[in-house]
Write a protein that holds these residues in place. Sequence first.
Motif, PDB file in Angstrom:
ATOM      1  N   ALA A 171       0.786  -1.183   0.102  1.00 35.36           N
ATOM      2  CA  ALA A 171       0.110   0.170  -0.025  1.00 35.36           C
ATOM      3  C   ALA A 171       0.817   1.236  -0.064  1.00 35.36           C
ATOM      4  CB  ALA A 171      -0.692  -0.294   1.291  1.00 35.36           C
ATOM      5  N   ASN A 172       2.226   1.121   0.064  1.00 33.67           N
ATOM      6  CA  ASN A 172       3.332   2.149  -0.088  1.00 33.67           C
ATOM      7  C   ASN A 172       2.836   2.997   1.256  1.00 33.67           C
ATOM      8  OD1 ASN A 172       5.084   3.632  -0.892  1.00 33.67           O
ATOM      9  ND2 ASN A 172       3.809   5.201  -2.045  1.00 33.67           N
ATOM     10  N   ASP A 173       2.579   2.138   2.376  1.00 33.76           N
ATOM     11  CA  ASP A 173       2.392   3.069   3.594  1.00 33.76           C
ATOM     12  C   ASP A 173       3.521   2.867   4.329  1.00 33.76           C
ATOM     13  OD1 ASP A 173       1.494   4.040   6.268  1.00 33.76           O
ATOM     14  OD2 ASP A 173      -0.520   3.063   5.924  1.00 33.76           O
ATOM     15  N   ARG A 174       4.632   3.864   4.472  1.00 32.65           N
ATOM     16  CA  ARG A 174       5.977   3.344   5.244  1.00 32.65           C
ATOM     17  C   ARG A 174       5.548   3.544   6.727  1.00 32.65           C
ATOM     18  NH1 ARG A 174      11.535   5.031   4.418  1.00 32.65           N
ATOM     19  NH2 ARG A 174      11.058   5.993   2.468  1.00 32.65           N
ATOM     20  N   ALA A 175       4.781   4.619   7.039  1.00 30.38           N
ATOM     21  CA  ALA A 175       4.752   4.775   8.746  1.00 30.38           C
ATOM     22  C   ALA A 175       3.976   3.319   9.394  1.00 30.38           C
ATOM     23  CB  ALA A 175       3.933   5.821   9.137  1.00 30.38           C
ATOM     24  N   ARG A 176       3.147   2.897   8.673  1.00 34.45           N
ATOM     25  CA  ARG A 176       2.376   1.467   8.893  1.00 34.45           C
ATOM     26  C   ARG A 176       3.173   0.457   8.985  1.00 34.45           C
ATOM     27  NH1 ARG A 176      -1.518  -0.465  12.123  1.00 34.45           N
ATOM     28  NH2 ARG A 176      -2.566  -2.254  11.251  1.00 34.45           N
ATOM     29  N   PHE A 177       4.086   0.436   7.697  1.00 39.23           N
ATOM     30  CA  PHE A 177       5.012  -0.605   7.591  1.00 39.23           C
ATOM     31  C   PHE A 177       5.847  -0.662   8.867  1.00 39.23           C
ATOM     32  CE2 PHE A 177       9.107  -2.236   6.146  1.00 39.23           C
ATOM     33  CZ  PHE A 177       8.893  -3.261   5.882  1.00 39.23           C
ATOM     34  N   GLU A 178       6.499   0.374   9.075  1.00 37.09           N
ATOM     35  CA  GLU A 178       7.605   0.496  10.321  1.00 37.09           C
ATOM     36  C   GLU A 178       6.839   0.236  11.507  1.00 37.09           C
ATOM     37  OE1 GLU A 178       8.933   4.392  10.090  1.00 37.09           O
ATOM     38  OE2 GLU A 178      10.406   3.648   8.301  1.00 37.09           O
ATOM     39  N   GLN A 179       5.718   0.752  11.875  1.00 38.35           N
ATOM     40  CA  GLN A 179       4.834   0.159  13.009  1.00 38.35           C
ATOM     41  C   GLN A 179       4.734  -1.120  13.078  1.00 38.35           C
ATOM     42  OE1 GLN A 179       1.019   1.857  13.237  1.00 38.35           O
ATOM     43  NE2 GLN A 179       0.491   1.172  15.398  1.00 38.35           N
ATOM     44  N   MET A 180       4.313  -1.915  12.090  1.00 37.79           N
ATOM     45  CA  MET A 180       4.261  -3.465  12.014  1.00 37.79           C
ATOM     46  C   MET A 180       5.324  -4.221  12.353  1.00 37.79           C
ATOM     47  SD  MET A 180       0.970  -3.810  11.789  1.00 37.79           S
ATOM     48  CE  MET A 180       0.809  -2.324  13.084  1.00 37.79           C
ATOM     49  N   ILE A 181       6.520  -3.755  11.676  1.00 36.66           N
ATOM     50  CA  ILE A 181       7.699  -4.438  12.200  1.00 36.66           C
ATOM     51  C   ILE A 181       8.623  -3.944  13.382  1.00 36.66           C
ATOM     52  CG2 ILE A 181       8.050  -4.853   9.664  1.00 36.66           C
ATOM     53  CD1 ILE A 181      10.324  -3.139   9.485  1.00 36.66           C
ATOM     54  N   ALA A 182       8.003  -3.046  14.084  1.00 31.05           N
ATOM     55  CA  ALA A 182       8.805  -2.420  15.214  1.00 31.05           C
ATOM     56  C   ALA A 182       9.144  -3.657  16.197  1.00 31.05           C
ATOM     57  CB  ALA A 182       8.153  -1.295  15.708  1.00 31.05           C
ATOM     58  N   GLY A 183       8.296  -4.600  16.370  1.00 30.49           N
ATOM     59  CA  GLY A 183       8.633  -5.480  17.567  1.00 30.49           C
ATOM     60  C   GLY A 183       9.275  -6.852  17.014  1.00 30.49           C
ATOM     61  N   TRP A 184       9.685  -6.716  15.842  1.00 35.58           N
ATOM     62  CA  TRP A 184      10.711  -7.792  15.205  1.00 35.58           C
ATOM     63  C   TRP A 184      12.060  -7.808  15.878  1.00 35.58           C
ATOM     64  CZ3 TRP A 184       9.341  -8.518   9.217  1.00 35.58           C
ATOM     65  CH2 TRP A 184       8.031  -8.718   9.103  1.00 35.58           C
ATOM     66  N   PRO A 185      12.788  -8.986  15.687  1.00 37.95           N
ATOM     67  CA  PRO A 185      14.257  -9.021  15.959  1.00 37.95           C
ATOM     68  C   PRO A 185      15.013  -7.886  15.505  1.00 37.95           C
ATOM     69  CG  PRO A 185      13.359 -11.264  16.111  1.00 37.95           C
ATOM     70  CD  PRO A 185      12.342 -10.250  15.413  1.00 37.95           C
ATOM     71  N   GLY A 186      15.836  -7.343  16.277  1.00 38.25           N
ATOM     72  CA  GLY A 186      16.641  -6.030  15.549  1.00 38.25           C
ATOM     73  C   GLY A 186      17.254  -6.252  14.173  1.00 38.25           C
ATOM     74  N   ASP A 187      17.862  -7.268  14.269  1.00 35.84           N
ATOM     75  CA  ASP A 187      18.565  -7.601  12.904  1.00 35.84           C
ATOM     76  C   ASP A 187      17.629  -7.630  11.718  1.00 35.84           C
ATOM     77  OD1 ASP A 187      21.082  -7.041  14.080  1.00 35.84           O
ATOM     78  OD2 ASP A 187      21.522  -9.320  14.202  1.00 35.84           O
ATOM     79  N   ILE A 188      16.642  -8.443  11.911  1.00 33.12           N
ATOM     80  CA  ILE A 188      15.539  -8.821  10.899  1.00 33.12           C
ATOM     81  C   ILE A 188      14.694  -7.238  10.569  1.00 33.12           C
ATOM     82  CG2 ILE A 188      13.572  -9.751  10.418  1.00 33.12           C
ATOM     83  CD1 ILE A 188      14.429 -12.318  11.766  1.00 33.12           C
ATOM     84  N   ARG A 189      14.444  -6.660  11.392  1.00 32.42           N
ATOM     85  CA  ARG A 189      13.876  -5.442  11.437  1.00 32.42           C
ATOM     86  C   ARG A 189      14.722  -4.305  10.592  1.00 32.42           C
ATOM     87  NH1 ARG A 189      13.573  -4.094  16.343  1.00 32.42           N
ATOM     88  NH2 ARG A 189      15.316  -2.611  16.140  1.00 32.42           N
ATOM     89  N   GLU A 190      16.005  -4.278  10.943  1.00 36.56           N
ATOM     90  CA  GLU A 190      16.798  -3.062  10.246  1.00 36.56           C
ATOM     91  C   GLU A 190      16.976  -3.681   8.821  1.00 36.56           C
ATOM     92  OE1 GLU A 190      20.449  -3.169  12.696  1.00 36.56           O
ATOM     93  OE2 GLU A 190      19.287  -2.152  14.471  1.00 36.56           O
ATOM     94  N   HIS A 191      17.176  -4.843   8.566  1.00 39.78           N
ATOM     95  CA  HIS A 191      17.393  -5.335   6.776  1.00 39.78           C
ATOM     96  C   HIS A 191      16.092  -5.103   6.399  1.00 39.78           C
ATOM     97  CE1 HIS A 191      20.051  -7.364   4.135  1.00 39.78           C
ATOM     98  NE2 HIS A 191      18.778  -7.943   3.771  1.00 39.78           N
ATOM     99  N   ALA A 192      15.150  -5.523   6.934  1.00 37.98           N
ATOM    100  CA  ALA A 192      13.838  -5.395   6.089  1.00 37.98           C
ATOM    101  C   ALA A 192      13.505  -3.942   5.877  1.00 37.98           C
ATOM    102  CB  ALA A 192      12.404  -5.992   7.001  1.00 37.98           C
ATOM    103  N   ALA A 193      13.577  -2.964   6.572  1.00 38.69           N
ATOM    104  CA  ALA A 193      13.640  -1.581   6.693  1.00 38.69           C
ATOM    105  C   ALA A 193      14.706  -0.923   5.633  1.00 38.69           C
ATOM    106  CB  ALA A 193      13.684  -0.666   7.968  1.00 38.69           C
ATOM    107  N   LYS A 194      15.747  -1.588   5.619  1.00 39.42           N
ATOM    108  CA  LYS A 194      16.698  -0.934   4.794  1.00 39.42           C
ATOM    109  C   LYS A 194      16.256  -1.393   3.330  1.00 39.42           C
ATOM    110  CE  LYS A 194      21.789  -1.782   3.300  1.00 39.42           C
ATOM    111  NZ  LYS A 194      23.043  -2.525   3.771  1.00 39.42           N
ATOM    112  N   LEU A 195      15.961  -2.876   3.198  1.00 34.58           N
ATOM    113  CA  LEU A 195      15.205  -3.144   1.675  1.00 34.58           C
ATOM    114  C   LEU A 195      14.222  -2.396   1.212  1.00 34.58           C
ATOM    115  CD1 LEU A 195      15.370  -6.949   2.142  1.00 34.58           C
ATOM    116  CD2 LEU A 195      16.958  -5.649   0.789  1.00 34.58           C
ATOM    117  N   ALA A 196      13.255  -2.022   2.305  1.00 31.84           N
ATOM    118  CA  ALA A 196      12.104  -1.314   1.999  1.00 31.84           C
ATOM    119  C   ALA A 196      12.172   0.085   1.280  1.00 31.84           C
ATOM    120  CB  ALA A 196      11.052  -1.249   3.199  1.00 31.84           C
TER     121      ALA A 196
END
Length: 204
Positions: A171-196
């Motif tokens: 949906a191209n909703d960056r804020a919502r995406f970051e909110q949904m992955i906020a609780g993920w393990p740090g390395d996975i969250r950071e890599h997903a955010a970098k790719l996104a």
Amino acid sequence: MTIHTTSSCTAFEGVRRIASGALRDVAAAVKRAHDRAGGEPILVFDDATSSPIEFDLRGGVDDVLARLADAAANGAGAAGQDDEPAAARSRGRPKLGVIAREVTLLPRHWEWLNAQPGGASVALRKLVDAARLARADNERVRLAQEAVYRFMTAMGGNLPDYEEATRALYANDRARFEQMIAGWPGDIREHAAKLAAAAFCEVT
């Protein structure tokens, strides 16, 4: 072992990122992690596409790197073959590639084109180039979304809010995406955010 042409990749042992960078460096780190007793499953991803990468881990680190170098050399040799004899190539100044063809437009279109700086031909070329760039941007976003989704499915498919994060991605909703992955393990969250980062931009 598959021949890989990627310039960089990232390896995870369980939820922990253990290496990121050049293929050889990551392969060595993966081999060392693999040889440790009681290690978690290791997954390696192409940094551009998130496609999985597998290494032949038989033998020691030097053996792994030697096979990787051989595979890369053989792949480069095959890709670098040129079946066209040098003498058969055209010589002299390359043609500009301008092609004259009929274009059918309504009178109002011709009036607008002729009023543009440089005339109708220049205006048409600019319009075509702009359309091509817009399409390229859309394609880049699509490929970025696919890379994020591929990584998220492999590493975060069982994590909380995975489905909501996926919906936000497309949906191209960056804020919502970051909110949904906020609780993920740090390395996975950071890599997903970098790719996104490449996926969240304006598309036409």
